[in-house]
Design an enzyme around this catalytic site. Structure first.
Site, mmCIF file in Angstrom:
data_model
loop_
_atom_site.group_PDB
_atom_site.id
_atom_site.type_symbol
_atom_site.label_atom_id
_atom_site.label_comp_id
_atom_site.label_asym_id
_atom_site.label_seq_id
_atom_site.Cartn_x
_atom_site.Cartn_y
_atom_site.Cartn_z
ATOM 1 N N ASP A 72 0.857 -1.180 0.000
ATOM 2 C CA ASP A 72 0.000 0.000 0.000
ATOM 3 C C ASP A 72 0.898 1.236 0.000
ATOM 4 O OD1 ASP A 72 -1.613 2.164 0.491
ATOM 5 O OD2 ASP A 72 -2.736 1.238 2.150
ATOM 6 N N HIS A 122 -5.191 12.241 13.964
ATOM 7 C CA HIS A 122 -6.317 12.084 13.036
ATOM 8 C C HIS A 122 -7.424 11.191 13.596
ATOM 9 C CE1 HIS A 122 -4.092 14.151 9.977
ATOM 10 N NE2 HIS A 122 -3.126 13.255 9.942
ATOM 11 N N ASP A 137 2.281 19.376 13.110
ATOM 12 C CA ASP A 137 2.282 18.382 12.032
ATOM 13 C C ASP A 137 1.715 19.058 10.769
ATOM 14 O OD1 ASP A 137 2.084 15.043 11.761
ATOM 15 O OD2 ASP A 137 0.753 16.135 10.399
ATOM 16 N N HIS A 163 -0.298 17.871 8.574
ATOM 17 C CA HIS A 163 -1.692 17.529 8.293
ATOM 18 C C HIS A 163 -2.596 18.129 9.371
ATOM 19 C CE1 HIS A 163 0.734 14.214 6.492
ATOM 20 N NE2 HIS A 163 -0.104 14.391 5.477
ATOM 21 N N ASP A 174 6.495 16.104 9.648
ATOM 22 C CA ASP A 174 6.281 16.115 8.201
ATOM 23 C C ASP A 174 6.133 17.554 7.704
ATOM 24 O OD1 ASP A 174 3.879 16.376 9.567
ATOM 25 O OD2 ASP A 174 2.987 14.553 8.734
ATOM 26 N N TYR A 230 8.177 11.736 7.886
ATOM 27 C CA TYR A 230 8.421 10.544 7.065
ATOM 28 C C TYR A 230 9.737 10.562 6.311
ATOM 29 C CZ TYR A 230 3.675 10.344 8.550
ATOM 30 O OH TYR A 230 2.572 10.353 9.353
HETATM 31 N N1 Q9C Z 1 -0.357 12.326 -0.467
HETATM 32 C C1 Q9C Z 1 0.161 11.684 9.948
HETATM 33 O O1 Q9C Z 1 1.052 12.409 9.541
HETATM 34 N N2 Q9C Z 1 -1.989 10.100 3.196
HETATM 35 N N3 Q9C Z 1 -0.696 11.101 9.126
HETATM 36 C C2 Q9C Z 1 -2.171 11.321 2.493
HETATM 37 C C3 Q9C Z 1 -1.444 12.477 0.433
HETATM 38 C C4 Q9C Z 1 -2.317 10.068 4.571
HETATM 39 C C5 Q9C Z 1 -0.642 11.353 7.718
HETATM 40 C C6 Q9C Z 1 -1.842 11.156 1.041
HETATM 41 C C7 Q9C Z 1 -1.366 10.800 5.456
HETATM 42 C C8 Q9C Z 1 -1.610 10.563 6.916
HETATM 43 C C9 Q9C Z 1 0.080 11.373 11.394
HETATM 44 ZN ZN ZN Z 2 1.166 14.445 9.379
#
Ligand code: Q9C
Ligand code: ZN
Length: 673
Positions: free
Chosen positions: A20, A135, A172, A174, A265, A305
């Site tokens: 994935d 999240h 973060d 997001h 990130d 990441y």
């Molecule tokens: N390219 C946290 O950083 N995927 N979660 C998004 C966009 C999900 C991130 C795809 C990213 C979740 C904790």
């Molecule tokens: Zn994030």
């Protein structure tokens, strides 16, 4: 009081068992990379290691439904195919047989950290955890998150420790929509999140991540969203967001505890965020947060990441929690227009709920206390203000992590009072030595006021301490200066500093003291006088502003003027000069000294007129060592006159000092996305 590091190696167990591409970035190496670099830098060894426990099901129940907790418990016994099928029911989530145990450890780590900080065992700390949390929602996993670690910790702090005001800072990249939903109607939790948004075209694609969403019911104004609509945001944009949005609200809120949803990130190199902030930026953000809540800051890992960038940013955060000075940021510090549009929008959306964002528009812009500067065009800032985040993002220039050398003596004091040793906190060096008589007298010949024995003795000690700072032997210092010789002494300090390796000196001056006459307006000194009868800028390097009369006015002066100028200027050293009749209260002086450490790489020399030195030296020495400053006391809004003065200077200087800006250029806000 130290810094806690909370970690358990079991949390490296969860990993993706099938293919994935979206989920593979959330891997076990994230934790090991961070921990390895912390060890390599000697930072882990300086922390208090706390054991981790699993959060109980009752504690998970502070935030999650019993059915959801039971469902996640059930995943322990599932086979791979069933795990994959269940994962598919959520957005960007994978389950592993170890997930339930580790998600309970992750929440438990956040709880252990909060318990230790609120018990006073440590001052602050970081929990390195997987899976992340921000999240996840009452009954749903999302974006790699299973249990909402930070939200559980906040509810626990309210219920078990009786706290009334908790600030959550989610840096973060997001949007932590899980945290937002959990606290949207709760005025006891102020939730701030910045996030990559791109007008709603970035994950999790939610309308409710935008700046005009501010919370519901009693909680209106306690949700603060700062959406970034372009990638490439960097140090200037992040600092501007803290100075012009988060910190004014946070001071007005007055939190008893700060929780950080610490995702990295948002740092350079990260494939998700695509932002440009360097790891050093996180040292500055962490340093800024420690002026709140008596320094009680608990950071809990979320995303991040790019292993190298993540590890370096974690190190910078821990180093700042330990009280070390933050490494300098690179020029130029000018936030881009897209960021300014976002900042302007969130300030406008929150203004009805926070007096510190209300700009008294009713009063005329040029009030009686402001006057125009002379007509001479201000000299150019070397380097020039060009930095558009949207322009090509260079490949990740992430070098070796540079841990700035820590001086052998963190803070020294040179005082003239006989009780000097009694008022200094432990660890501060009371400096007895003096510069040579020859050198001291040579300087003294320049100024008649330095000729008296007393002034000469003080000058000798001061020069010795200054040499220590300029040589890198001493980090910062506090010096008492005889009031009649204050201007002359300052002249000597500036000249001596600029003659040695130092390119730029910031002078933040309070009280009755004149700018030395022979000081060149050549961009090497930035003279910022907080006393003037009026706001005025004689050039971009000579600024004066009245001393505000309330806590709110003082804060907006520091956050809205002093720090933006200081971060834009990037001095090699900052002089904080409290001259005769400086009018600062002890907590105000302590806050200013603490905050000046950021832009000055920790090199702050406080010069305090003798009369108030006994009262101030101890607290100044302690904050310069890295202790948290005391509270300013109750928040009282800025007066209309004081906000006018700030607004005037922002207009006057904003074109030259981009960090002062809180609004985009007129036509930017109207451009179609
Ligand atoms: N390219 C946290 O950083 N995927 N979660 C998004 C966009 C999900 C991130 C795809 C990213 C979740 C904790
Ligand atoms: Zn994030």
């Amino acid at each position: 009081m130290g810094t806690a590091l909370v970690y358990h190696e079991d949390m490296t167990a969860p990993r993706l068992l099938w293919d994935d591409p979206e989920c593979q970035i959330e891997c076990p190496e994230r934790l090991t990379a961070a921990l390895d670099l912390l060890r390599q830098c000697g930072l882990e060894q300086r922390c208090t290691r706390l054991s981790t426990r699993e959060a109980s099901e009752a504690e998970l129940g502070l935030v999650h439904s019993l059915e959801y907790v039971a469902l996640v418990r059930g995943t322990q016994a599932l086979g791979e195919a069933e795990l994959q099928a269940l994962s598919g029911q959520y957005d960007a989530v994978y389950f592993h047989p170890s997930t339930y145990h580790c998600a309970r450890l992750a929440a438990g780590a956040a709880l252990q950290l909060v318990d230790a900080v609120l018990a006073g065992t440590v001052r602050n700390g970081l929990a390195l955890v997987r899976p992340p949390g921000h999240h996840s929602q009452r009954a749903a996993a999302s974006g790699f998150c299973v249990f909402n670690n930070v939200a559980i910790a906040a509810q626990h702090a309210k219920q078990k420790h009786g706290l009334h005001r908790i600030l959550i800072v989610d840096w973060d990249i997001h949007h932590g929509q899980g945290i937002q939903y959990i606290f949207e109607d709760d005025p006891s939790v102020l939730y701030f999140s910045w996030h990559r948004y791109e007008h709603g075209r970035f994950w999790p694609f939610l309308r409710e991540s935008d700046a005009d969403v501010v919370g519901r019911g009693q909680g209106r104004g306690f949700t603060v969203n700062l959406p970034w609509n372009q990638v490439g945001m960097g140090n200037a944009e992040y600092l501007a967001a803290f100075l012009h949005v988060l910190l004014p609200l946070a001071f007005e809120f007055g939190p008893e505890l700060v929780l950080v949803a610490a995702g990295f990130d948002s740092a350079i190199g990260d494939p998700e965020g695509q932002m440009q902030a360097t790891p050093e930026c996180f040292a500055h953000l962490t340093h800024l947060l420690q002026v709140l809540a008596g320094g009680r800051v608990c950071a809990v890992l979320e995303g991040g990441y790019h292993l190298e960038s993540l590890a370096q940013s974690v190190c910078m955060t821990v180093q700042a929690l330990l009280g070390d000075p933050a490494p300098p940021l690179l020029r130029p510090m000018v936030p881009c227009q897209s960021a300014l549009v976002s900042i302007q929008r969130v300030r406008a959306a929150q203004a009805p709920h926070w007096t510190s964002l209300q700009e008294n528009d009713s009063a005329p812009l040029l009030g009686p206390r402001t006057r125009s500067p002379d007509e001479r065009p201000p000299p150019q800032l070397p380097g020039g203000p060009v930095c558009e985040a949207a322009v090509a993002v260079p490949s990740c220039p992430l070098g070796q992590l540079c841990l700035c050398p820590i001086p052998p003596v963190r803070t020294a004091a040179a005082l003239t009072t006989p009780v000097a040793s009694l008022i200094l906190p432990p660890g501060v060096l009371l400096q007895e030595g003096s510069a040579s008589m020859e050198k001291t007298e040579a300087w003294a010949r320049l100024h008649r006021s330095l000729a008296q024995d007393e002034a000469l003795m003080a000058l000798g000690k001061l020069l010795n301490l200054l040499d220590g700072i300029l040589d890198g032997q001493v980090g910062s210092g506090v010096v008492a200066i005889p009031a009649p010789a204050a201007t002359a002494t300052l002249d000597v300090v500036i000249q001596q500093s600029l003659s040695l390796r130092t390119e730029r000196v910031l002078c933040v001056v309070l009280g009755q003291l004149d700018r030395p006459l022979d000081l060149a307006d050549d961009g090497r000194t930035l003279w910022l006088h907080i006393r003037g009868q009026e706001a005025s800028a004689l050039s971009m390097f000579q600024v004066s502003m009245p001393l505000p009369g309330t806590t709110g006015g003082f804060l907006s002066c520091i956050l809205g003027l002093v720090l933006p100028l200081a971060y834009g200027f990037q001095p090699d050293m900052a002089l904080m000069v409290l001259g005769p009749a400086h009018g600062l209260e002890v907590p105000q002086a302590a806050l200013l000294a603490t905050l000046l450490r950021g832009p000055a790489g920790g090199r702050v020399l406080a010069l305090v007129e003798e009369g108030s030195a006994v009262q101030l030296a101890g607290v100044l020495a302690s904050v310069l060592q890295g202790q948290a400053p005391p509270s300013l006391g109750p928040f009282v809004s800025a007066s209309a006159e004081d906000s006018q003065a700030l607004k005037y200077l922002r207009r006057q200087l904003g074109a030259r000092w981009g960090m002062l800006q809180v609004e985009a250029e007129a036509d930017w806000g109207c451009l179609p996305p």
